[in-house]
Scaffold this motif. Structure first.
Motif, PDB file in Angstrom:
ATOM      1  N   ASN A  33       0.833  -1.207   0.000  1.00  0.00           N
ATOM      2  CA  ASN A  33       0.000   0.000   0.000  1.00  0.00           C
ATOM      3  C   ASN A  33       0.868   1.258   0.000  1.00  0.00           C
ATOM      4  O   ASN A  33       0.551   2.227  -0.694  1.00  0.00           O
ATOM      5  CB  ASN A  33      -0.967  -0.007   1.181  1.00  0.00           C
ATOM      6  N   ASP A  34       1.957   1.245   0.770  1.00  0.00           N
ATOM      7  CA  ASP A  34       2.895   2.378   0.769  1.00  0.00           C
ATOM      8  C   ASP A  34       3.516   2.575  -0.604  1.00  0.00           C
ATOM      9  O   ASP A  34       3.673   3.701  -1.080  1.00  0.00           O
ATOM     10  CB  ASP A  34       4.012   2.171   1.799  1.00  0.00           C
ATOM     11  N   LEU A  35       3.845   1.493  -1.247  1.00  0.00           N
ATOM     12  CA  LEU A  35       4.432   1.563  -2.590  1.00  0.00           C
ATOM     13  C   LEU A  35       3.424   2.122  -3.594  1.00  0.00           C
ATOM     14  O   LEU A  35       3.741   3.020  -4.386  1.00  0.00           O
ATOM     15  CB  LEU A  35       4.906   0.174  -3.017  1.00  0.00           C
ATOM     16  N   MET A  36       2.206   1.632  -3.529  1.00  0.00           N
ATOM     17  CA  MET A  36       1.176   2.068  -4.477  1.00  0.00           C
ATOM     18  C   MET A  36       0.762   3.523  -4.241  1.00  0.00           C
ATOM     19  O   MET A  36       0.416   4.223  -5.189  1.00  0.00           O
ATOM     20  CB  MET A  36      -0.047   1.144  -4.406  1.00  0.00           C
ATOM     21  N   SER A  37       0.823   3.977  -2.989  1.00  0.00           N
ATOM     22  CA  SER A  37       0.427   5.351  -2.682  1.00  0.00           C
ATOM     23  C   SER A  37       1.548   6.354  -2.945  1.00  0.00           C
ATOM     24  O   SER A  37       1.323   7.558  -2.910  1.00  0.00           O
ATOM     25  CB  SER A  37      -0.009   5.462  -1.215  1.00  0.00           C
ATOM     26  N   GLY A  38       2.756   5.852  -3.191  1.00  0.00           N
ATOM     27  CA  GLY A  38       3.893   6.743  -3.408  1.00  0.00           C
ATOM     28  C   GLY A  38       4.675   7.049  -2.149  1.00  0.00           C
ATOM     29  O   GLY A  38       5.667   7.775  -2.202  1.00  0.00           O
ATOM     30  N   SER A  41       9.040   5.524  -2.716  1.00  0.00           N
ATOM     31  CA  SER A  41       9.187   5.989  -4.099  1.00  0.00           C
ATOM     32  C   SER A  41      10.419   5.446  -4.812  1.00  0.00           C
ATOM     33  O   SER A  41      10.688   5.854  -5.941  1.00  0.00           O
ATOM     34  CB  SER A  41       9.203   7.523  -4.123  1.00  0.00           C
ATOM     35  N   ILE A  42      11.169   4.550  -4.197  1.00  0.00           N
ATOM     36  CA  ILE A  42      12.332   3.992  -4.879  1.00  0.00           C
ATOM     37  C   ILE A  42      11.892   2.874  -5.819  1.00  0.00           C
ATOM     38  O   ILE A  42      10.792   2.321  -5.669  1.00  0.00           O
ATOM     39  CB  ILE A  42      13.393   3.498  -3.876  1.00  0.00           C
ATOM     40  N   ARG A  43      12.733   2.544  -6.780  1.00  0.00           N
ATOM     41  CA  ARG A  43      12.383   1.533  -7.788  1.00  0.00           C
ATOM     42  C   ARG A  43      13.567   0.595  -8.027  1.00  0.00           C
ATOM     43  O   ARG A  43      14.669   0.846  -7.572  1.00  0.00           O
ATOM     44  CB  ARG A  43      11.998   2.206  -9.117  1.00  0.00           C
TER      45      ARG A  43
END
Length: 132
Positions: A33-38, A41-43
């Protein structure tokens, strides 16, 4: 010197792993959820490494909450022997990663060592990402 708490059964180890899995499911769902919400933000490889370190930090906290600073001897032996003797039944990516850890640490993988688990996870993610 062994203490009474050192003698847990395979069932106790199973309960530990099951409860850990339930706990990690919730934490990994929150990470997704943190990843999807931004919020994360690392990739790429940095994200893989971050997520592995984060998850293994949760494993460490869960384990300390469960056992204190020293898991029962029987649980330590059972899990470590599973990673040693049960390798032929594990996916190739895990077998390769465990061999890497063994070479790096001049010995064998130790589930109870947070750095071994982090390195295992990162090696597996690297193989998955780069197709080795």
């Amino acid at each position: 010197m062994l203490k009474i708490g050192d003698f847990f059964t395979a069932g106790d180890t199973h309960d530990y792993l099951n409860d850990l899995g339930v706990d990690l499911y919730d934490k990994n769902k929150a990470a997704f959820n943190d990843l999807m919400s931004g919020a994360i933000s690392i990739r790429g490889q940095k994200l893989d490494n971050f997520l592995v370190r984060r998850e293994q930090g949760f494993v460490e906290s869960f384990t300390v909450n469960r056992f204190g600073t020293n898991a029962p001897t029987s649980s330590r032996i059972l899990l470590n022997s599973t990673f040693l003797e049960g390798r032929q039944f594990m996916p190739k990516i895990m077998q390769n990663s465990l061999q890497y850890i063994d070479k790096k640490y001049n010995g064998k993988f130790n589930f109870w060592d947070t750095y071994h688990r982090i390195e295992l996870g990162q090696a597996m993610m690297s193989q998955a990402r780069h197709g080795r």
